[in-house]
Scaffold this motif. Sequence first.
Motif, PDB file in Angstrom:
ATOM      1  N   TRP A  37     -10.460   2.562   3.802  1.00 61.70           N
ATOM      2  CA  TRP A  37     -10.462   1.376   2.725  1.00 61.70           C
ATOM      3  C   TRP A  37      -9.125   1.715   1.734  1.00 61.70           C
ATOM      4  N   GLY A  38      -8.609   0.463   1.573  1.00 66.02           N
ATOM      5  CA  GLY A  38      -7.516   0.622   0.359  1.00 66.02           C
ATOM      6  C   GLY A  38      -8.091   0.954  -1.014  1.00 66.02           C
ATOM      7  N   GLY A  39      -7.378   1.832  -1.853  1.00 61.25           N
ATOM      8  CA  GLY A  39      -7.903   2.159  -3.170  1.00 61.25           C
ATOM      9  C   GLY A  39      -7.576   3.537  -3.425  1.00 61.25           C
ATOM     10  N   PHE A  40      -7.932   3.921  -4.657  1.00 56.97           N
ATOM     11  CA  PHE A  40      -7.666   5.335  -5.195  1.00 56.97           C
ATOM     12  C   PHE A  40      -8.765   5.842  -5.703  1.00 56.97           C
ATOM     13  N   ARG A  41      -8.596   7.322  -5.764  1.00 54.80           N
ATOM     14  CA  ARG A  41      -9.738   8.119  -6.413  1.00 54.80           C
ATOM     15  C   ARG A  41      -9.430   8.064  -7.920  1.00 54.80           C
ATOM     16  N   GLN A  42     -10.275   8.433  -8.726  1.00 56.19           N
ATOM     17  CA  GLN A  42     -10.282   8.451  -9.966  1.00 56.19           C
ATOM     18  C   GLN A  42      -9.151   9.445 -10.492  1.00 56.19           C
ATOM     19  N   SER A  43      -9.067  10.434  -9.712  1.00 55.27           N
ATOM     20  CA  SER A  43      -7.802  11.642 -10.221  1.00 55.27           C
ATOM     21  C   SER A  43      -6.628  10.904  -9.904  1.00 55.27           C
ATOM     22  N   GLN A  44      -6.368  10.018  -9.011  1.00 55.45           N
ATOM     23  CA  GLN A  44      -5.102   9.448  -8.883  1.00 55.45           C
ATOM     24  C   GLN A  44      -4.568   8.542  -9.959  1.00 55.45           C
ATOM     25  N   LEU A  45      -5.561   7.963 -10.244  1.00 52.38           N
ATOM     26  CA  LEU A  45      -5.420   6.698 -11.442  1.00 52.38           C
ATOM     27  C   LEU A  45      -5.382   7.522 -12.739  1.00 52.38           C
ATOM     28  N   ASP A  46      -6.111   8.763 -12.843  1.00 54.37           N
ATOM     29  CA  ASP A  46      -5.676   9.651 -14.072  1.00 54.37           C
ATOM     30  C   ASP A  46      -4.334  10.136 -14.150  1.00 54.37           C
ATOM     31  N   PHE A  47      -4.018  10.649 -12.879  1.00 50.93           N
ATOM     32  CA  PHE A  47      -2.444  10.999 -13.049  1.00 50.93           C
ATOM     33  C   PHE A  47      -1.570   9.913 -13.311  1.00 50.93           C
ATOM     34  N   VAL A  48      -1.504   8.917 -12.912  1.00 51.68           N
ATOM     35  CA  VAL A  48      -0.692   7.821 -13.353  1.00 51.68           C
ATOM     36  C   VAL A  48      -1.022   7.419 -14.652  1.00 51.68           C
ATOM     37  N   GLU A  49      -2.031   7.397 -15.466  1.00 53.91           N
ATOM     38  CA  GLU A  49      -2.213   7.133 -16.906  1.00 53.91           C
ATOM     39  C   GLU A  49      -1.580   8.359 -17.709  1.00 53.91           C
ATOM     40  N   ASN A  50      -1.962   9.525 -17.179  1.00 54.89           N
ATOM     41  CA  ASN A  50      -1.345  10.517 -17.874  1.00 54.89           C
ATOM     42  C   ASN A  50       0.096  10.755 -17.658  1.00 54.89           C
ATOM     43  N   ASN A  51       0.613  10.384 -16.693  1.00 53.53           N
ATOM     44  CA  ASN A  51       2.096  10.414 -16.639  1.00 53.53           C
ATOM     45  C   ASN A  51       2.643   9.255 -17.183  1.00 53.53           C
ATOM     46  N   LEU A  52       2.232   8.217 -17.436  1.00 53.90           N
ATOM     47  CA  LEU A  52       3.006   7.100 -17.964  1.00 53.90           C
ATOM     48  C   LEU A  52       2.747   7.267 -19.421  1.00 53.90           C
ATOM     49  N   LEU A 104      -5.573   0.127 -12.375  1.00 54.84           N
ATOM     50  CA  LEU A 104      -4.129   0.243 -12.258  1.00 54.84           C
ATOM     51  C   LEU A 104      -3.323  -0.744 -12.886  1.00 54.84           C
ATOM     52  N   PHE A 105      -3.898  -2.110 -12.896  1.00 55.25           N
ATOM     53  CA  PHE A 105      -3.404  -3.193 -13.805  1.00 55.25           C
ATOM     54  C   PHE A 105      -3.587  -2.656 -15.171  1.00 55.25           C
ATOM     55  N   SER A 106      -4.772  -2.321 -15.864  1.00 58.21           N
ATOM     56  CA  SER A 106      -4.961  -2.144 -16.990  1.00 58.21           C
ATOM     57  C   SER A 106      -4.108  -0.903 -17.237  1.00 58.21           C
ATOM     58  N   ILE A 107      -3.751   0.141 -16.621  1.00 56.92           N
ATOM     59  CA  ILE A 107      -2.915   1.136 -17.005  1.00 56.92           C
ATOM     60  C   ILE A 107      -1.477   0.539 -17.381  1.00 56.92           C
ATOM     61  N   LEU A 108      -1.044  -0.324 -16.694  1.00 61.26           N
ATOM     62  CA  LEU A 108       0.522  -0.748 -16.650  1.00 61.26           C
ATOM     63  C   LEU A 108       0.476  -1.997 -17.635  1.00 61.26           C
ATOM     64  N   LYS A 109      -0.408  -2.238 -18.286  1.00 59.82           N
ATOM     65  CA  LYS A 109      -0.635  -3.564 -19.081  1.00 59.82           C
ATOM     66  C   LYS A 109       0.562  -3.820 -20.136  1.00 59.82           C
ATOM     67  N   ASP A 110       1.014  -2.720 -20.521  1.00 62.42           N
ATOM     68  CA  ASP A 110       2.012  -2.647 -21.802  1.00 62.42           C
ATOM     69  C   ASP A 110       3.411  -2.568 -21.266  1.00 62.42           C
ATOM     70  N   TYR A 111       3.719  -2.706 -19.892  1.00 61.29           N
ATOM     71  CA  TYR A 111       5.070  -2.476 -19.264  1.00 61.29           C
ATOM     72  C   TYR A 111       5.293  -3.773 -18.759  1.00 61.29           C
TER      73      TYR A 111
END
Length: 525
Positions: A257-272, A306-313
């Motif tokens: 299924w297309g999607g992400f684990r929570q840890s992956q999205l945590d990485f995106v958020e921590n990275n940004l 993912l979109f919420s994490i990117l909202k300020d860009y």
Amino acid sequence: MKKISTLCCGLMLASAVQAQSVVKGFVFSDLNNNGRKDKNEKGLAQVSVSNGTQVAQTDANGEYQLPIGKDNVIFVIKPSGYKLPLTEDNLPKFYRLHKPEGSPALKYKGVAPTAALPASLDFALTAKSEADDYTALIFGDPQPYSLDEIEYFSRGIVSEVEGIKDVEFGLSLGDLVGDNLDLHQPYVKAVKKVGLPWYNLMGNHDMDYDAKADSLSDDTYEAHFGPANYSFNVGKVHYIILDDILYPDPRDGKGYWGGFRQSQLDFVENNLKFVPKDRLIVLAYHIPLHEEGEGDAFRDEDRNRLFSILKDYTNTLAISAHTHLQRQNFHGKAAGWNGAKPFHEYNAGTTSGDWYSGEFNIQGVPSSTMRDGTPKGYAFLRIKGNQYSIDYKVAGEPKEYQIRIHTPRVVPAGGNTSSGIYANFFMGHEGNPVHYRIDNGEWKDMTFQAEPDPYFQRLVYNWDFIENLPAGRRPSNAVKSTHLWRAAFPNNLTEGKHLVEVKAKDMFGREFTQVQAFWAEKKEQ
């Protein structure tokens, strides 16, 4: 003495366990390119390092520290103005696998047990003059299922860009191979010939299908390429590479299924947290965030977060592959995106085209036109500061070939016909202005058509009605194209040769033209 000895041993053991629960080291400027931090080489401050979830920045001395578990990949996030060392196969060296127990028993072995981490795990970078304007080369789905198809990929795609100049790096968008993970190394050797630093991401055909958990399905990929989730900077662009395949499918334990684990999205958020808001954020992953007509192909809550994490860009781009079609996807409020303009996802055409199908071309490889009529090829991502444009290059054709016109060879002179003039604008999407004219006449609008490309349908029908079965594999059946336009023939054509010209403007404001001849004949009475 015995009690003291036991206590000392216990303290030593506790110290060793504690040492392996934390990883620390330096990111440094490698002046002599030997990969080791020498006494005269200074650490680099404010460089991000990650364990795949948490992200830490180096201090004024270039030192970082991160927690570590039993299954991590520790990697440096390359800052702008520096380059990474490369392997002999042009793969960036920016990570360390940490899996002391190794992978579970897998068909393709996965990761062998790794040695204890060094007291200081250091990452070498070399200063590099890095322009804000540059080009990257993008490959969608090479996906060879055999060494023969590795050869088709090499001859049909790699040979065309071998030794290419003025390109900063390359990136393959997953499905590097087709289920046979022993082909990862032949794939690497093929791409090496391009001569660029080459990044990769994982596709659903690069997975360990016998893995029991999603976090283990990328183990053999990791053994060849390192982390399946990572990031790096070039100029004013921050790239985030993600594995967006959930396997086994958490809904029923079957398929993916297309999607992400929570840890992956945590990485995106921590990275940004360490990426300025004026940067262009380019995300690259395999499965599109939404597939039209494919039902529930992507987990909604993951896309929403993912979109919420990117909202300020304000400057974003996503690049995907997987579909073996070419599409421009624009995600808006209905998909959970709340930006001022739609979130653009370029679903790239593939280097394998329609899975190496169709008749063999003059290169001796399958022509492999995709089901929406897009010829196989590759893309160039053009960066200017924090803005982008994309060019699609059809393999074996001039770069100017951006539109294919399809007409009958002969139409009635001075009469009506139900035949039409079709234009497949490979990088187009509904809303692009597409016009045509005949014999340098008046320009007229063409009408967008959400239907199969008749040119591709003809390829399939030719295969079905041919007297002797050709070499190769029948093309897949046609699907609706998202970049097809139609116009009617006029009823006042004179006898003889005519030229139809089509011009189209893409989303970046660039205009392309194509010309094709056809004939008009009077019907016999």
